[in-house]
Design a protein around this motif. Structure first.
Motif, PDB file in Angstrom:
ATOM      1  N   PRO A  62       8.465   9.578   9.322  1.00 45.40           N
ATOM      2  CA  PRO A  62       6.913  10.209   9.161  1.00 45.40           C
ATOM      3  C   PRO A  62       6.030   9.888  10.454  1.00 45.40           C
ATOM      4  O   PRO A  62       6.245   8.494  10.636  1.00 45.40           O
ATOM      5  N   ALA A  63       5.588  10.474  11.039  1.00 43.73           N
ATOM      6  CA  ALA A  63       4.505  10.010  12.125  1.00 43.73           C
ATOM      7  C   ALA A  63       3.543  10.943  12.376  1.00 43.73           C
ATOM      8  O   ALA A  63       3.327  12.172  11.798  1.00 43.73           O
ATOM      9  N   GLY A  64       2.486  10.569  12.679  1.00 38.79           N
ATOM     10  CA  GLY A  64       1.180  11.227  12.759  1.00 38.79           C
ATOM     11  C   GLY A  64      -0.216  10.719  12.652  1.00 38.79           C
ATOM     12  O   GLY A  64      -0.024   9.472  12.384  1.00 38.79           O
ATOM     13  N   GLY A  72       2.280  -4.977   2.899  1.00 43.37           N
ATOM     14  CA  GLY A  72       3.108  -3.893   3.537  1.00 43.37           C
ATOM     15  C   GLY A  72       2.521  -2.528   3.298  1.00 43.37           C
ATOM     16  O   GLY A  72       1.809  -2.331   2.317  1.00 43.37           O
ATOM     17  N   ILE A  73       3.720  -1.546   3.428  1.00 37.62           N
ATOM     18  CA  ILE A  73       3.244  -0.106   3.267  1.00 37.62           C
ATOM     19  C   ILE A  73       4.353   0.365   2.986  1.00 37.62           C
ATOM     20  O   ILE A  73       5.368   0.341   3.417  1.00 37.62           O
ATOM     21  N   GLU A  74       4.317   1.420   1.939  1.00 33.80           N
ATOM     22  CA  GLU A  74       5.337   2.424   1.822  1.00 33.80           C
ATOM     23  C   GLU A  74       4.906   3.742   1.601  1.00 33.80           C
ATOM     24  O   GLU A  74       3.709   4.121   0.993  1.00 33.80           O
ATOM     25  N   LEU A  75       5.516   4.656   2.557  1.00 34.28           N
ATOM     26  CA  LEU A  75       5.178   5.940   2.606  1.00 34.28           C
ATOM     27  C   LEU A  75       5.677   7.093   1.657  1.00 34.28           C
ATOM     28  O   LEU A  75       7.006   7.042   1.591  1.00 34.28           O
ATOM     29  N   VAL A  82      -0.519   8.721   9.246  1.00 32.64           N
ATOM     30  CA  VAL A  82       0.423   7.662   9.147  1.00 32.64           C
ATOM     31  C   VAL A  82      -0.217   6.547   9.901  1.00 32.64           C
ATOM     32  O   VAL A  82      -0.119   5.511   9.373  1.00 32.64           O
ATOM     33  N   ASP A  83      -0.664   6.827  10.895  1.00 37.79           N
ATOM     34  CA  ASP A  83      -1.346   5.570  11.714  1.00 37.79           C
ATOM     35  C   ASP A  83      -2.582   5.108  11.012  1.00 37.79           C
ATOM     36  O   ASP A  83      -2.579   3.874  10.949  1.00 37.79           O
ATOM     37  N   LEU A  84      -3.254   6.121  10.296  1.00 38.61           N
ATOM     38  CA  LEU A  84      -4.432   5.445   9.401  1.00 38.61           C
ATOM     39  C   LEU A  84      -3.916   4.588   8.316  1.00 38.61           C
ATOM     40  O   LEU A  84      -4.622   3.558   8.000  1.00 38.61           O
ATOM     41  N   ALA A  85      -2.736   5.128   7.532  1.00 39.52           N
ATOM     42  CA  ALA A  85      -2.254   4.310   6.516  1.00 39.52           C
ATOM     43  C   ALA A  85      -1.825   2.929   7.090  1.00 39.52           C
ATOM     44  O   ALA A  85      -1.987   1.995   6.252  1.00 39.52           O
ATOM     45  N   ARG A  86      -1.031   2.997   8.119  1.00 45.45           N
ATOM     46  CA  ARG A  86      -0.523   1.648   8.663  1.00 45.45           C
ATOM     47  C   ARG A  86      -1.729   0.778   9.112  1.00 45.45           C
ATOM     48  O   ARG A  86      -1.491  -0.593   8.798  1.00 45.45           O
ATOM     49  N   ALA A  87      -2.583   1.393   9.776  1.00 45.77           N
ATOM     50  CA  ALA A  87      -3.901   0.405  10.051  1.00 45.77           C
ATOM     51  C   ALA A  87      -4.658   0.019   8.763  1.00 45.77           C
ATOM     52  O   ALA A  87      -5.136  -1.227   8.636  1.00 45.77           O
ATOM     53  N   LEU A  88      -4.702   0.535   7.708  1.00 51.44           N
ATOM     54  CA  LEU A  88      -5.460   0.130   6.610  1.00 51.44           C
ATOM     55  C   LEU A  88      -4.467  -0.868   5.794  1.00 51.44           C
ATOM     56  O   LEU A  88      -4.967  -1.952   5.390  1.00 51.44           O
ATOM     57  N   ALA A  89      -3.068  -0.670   5.703  1.00 49.33           N
ATOM     58  CA  ALA A  89      -2.209  -1.785   5.171  1.00 49.33           C
ATOM     59  C   ALA A  89      -2.363  -2.924   6.102  1.00 49.33           C
ATOM     60  O   ALA A  89      -2.362  -4.185   5.532  1.00 49.33           O
ATOM     61  N   GLN A  90      -2.374  -2.968   7.262  1.00 52.84           N
ATOM     62  CA  GLN A  90      -2.804  -4.160   8.299  1.00 52.84           C
ATOM     63  C   GLN A  90      -3.939  -4.784   7.749  1.00 52.84           C
ATOM     64  O   GLN A  90      -4.018  -6.124   7.893  1.00 52.84           O
ATOM     65  N   LEU A 113       0.875  -1.184  -0.084  1.00 48.65           N
ATOM     66  CA  LEU A 113      -0.157  -0.026  -0.069  1.00 48.65           C
ATOM     67  C   LEU A 113       1.037   1.331  -0.190  1.00 48.65           C
ATOM     68  O   LEU A 113       1.677   1.452   0.991  1.00 48.65           O
ATOM     69  N   ARG A 114       0.976   2.011  -0.979  1.00 49.29           N
ATOM     70  CA  ARG A 114       1.746   3.134  -1.072  1.00 49.29           C
ATOM     71  C   ARG A 114       0.746   4.218  -0.789  1.00 49.29           C
ATOM     72  O   ARG A 114      -0.226   4.757  -1.425  1.00 49.29           O
ATOM     73  N   ALA A 115       1.367   4.902   0.413  1.00 50.08           N
ATOM     74  CA  ALA A 115       0.390   5.996   1.081  1.00 50.08           C
ATOM     75  C   ALA A 115       1.134   7.658   0.834  1.00 50.08           C
ATOM     76  O   ALA A 115       2.423   7.513   1.263  1.00 50.08           O
ATOM     77  N   SER A 116       0.360   8.200   0.376  1.00 43.41           N
ATOM     78  CA  SER A 116       0.966   9.689   0.283  1.00 43.41           C
ATOM     79  C   SER A 116       0.565  10.653   1.422  1.00 43.41           C
ATOM     80  O   SER A 116      -0.635  10.720   1.899  1.00 43.41           O
ATOM     81  N   ILE A 117       2.043  10.761   2.090  1.00 46.79           N
ATOM     82  CA  ILE A 117       1.788  11.563   3.296  1.00 46.79           C
ATOM     83  C   ILE A 117       2.141  13.210   3.179  1.00 46.79           C
ATOM     84  O   ILE A 117       3.175  13.243   2.779  1.00 46.79           O
TER      85      ILE A 117
END
Length: 246
Positions: A40-42, A58-61, A45-53, A19-23
């Motif tokens: 990156p944090a915030g 995996g996730i790419e920020l 970022v937490d929402l992106a990680r939760a969605l990838a999970q 999951l490529r998340a634009s931050i």
């Protein structure tokens, strides 16, 4: 959005296998860099990680300093999801969820300014600094008829333009501008807009992906995840958006 998603739906979110998340780091309420690690944090970022999970990938920020660049990464499918202020000018090529966070947009002026209220800003001879491509830029471009909009690079550029006397008004996130208020600078009372921060994905991913992303956001609001993230990152000046209308 359950934990057993159809493979086709997972693939629509993460066609590359991650999951490529634009931050967007230009909005410090939602994202920034961890002081210790520089990562990156915030809340976003937490929402992106939760969605990838949730998707089981995996996730790419993909990190950007300005909202406009973050939006274009998703629109151009260089990223799979992003976190944006809802605005009609951004709708082409994207599909948005309902908002998960509401943020106030306010004005900062020199203490000696004759401006006393938000409705006085739209005057001839008034220059207003905004972050280029930001939600404030898009909104004020439509709303201001007489004042001149001065587009600069991000929140730091807005403050710098005001301090340098290049503009009479700085427009931006209330929390950021309040941090600058002092004997020399003051906030205009209230707000000129409420920014609706939402998640978005390319329109090409289809209505099922859009509906699933919307369901994810509603779950994150209802479960307390968003409120906990705001508290964990010590965010002030933002509130959890109400549940979306049925």
């Amino acid at each position: 959005m359950n934990t057993h998603l159809p493979p086709a739906l997972v693939a629509s979110f993460a066609p590359t296998g991650v999951l490529r998340a634009s931050i967007n780091l230009g909005n410090p309420i939602l994202a920034g860099r961890d002081a210790a690690t520089g990562e990156p944090a915030g809340v976003s970022v937490d929402l992106a990680r939760a969605l990838a999970q949730r998707l089981g990938v995996g996730i790419e920020l993909k990190v950007f300093e300005k909202a406009a660049a973050s939006v274009e990464a998703v629109r151009g499918e260089q990223a799979d999801i992003g976190f944006f202020a809802i605005d009609p000018a951004r709708s082409e090529g994207l599909q948005f969820t309902a908002p998960y966070v509401l943020i106030e947009g306010s004005y900062l002026v020199p203490s000696a300014s004759t401006l006393k209220g938000n409705d006085e800003v739209d005057r001839e001879g008034v220059r207003v600094a905004v972050g280029s491509g930001s939600a404030y830029d898009l909104f004020l471009t439509r709303e201001l008829k007489k004042a001149q909009i001065v587009r600069v690079a991000g929140a730091k550029g807005v403050i710098a333009a005001l301090h340098a006397g290049e503009v009479e008004v700085a427009a931006g996130i209330r929390q950021v501008l309040e941090a600058e208020a002092s004997a020399a600078w003051r906030m205009l009372p209230g707000r000129f807009m409420v920014i609706q921060q939402a998640m978005g994905t390319p329109a090409s991913r289809g209505s099922q992906a859009g509906a699933a992303l919307s369901a994810f956001v509603e779950e994150m609001k209802a479960s307390g995840f968003v409120a906990q993230a705001l508290a964990r990152h010590k965010v002030q000046g933002a509130s959890v958006a109400p549940a979306a209308s049925a």
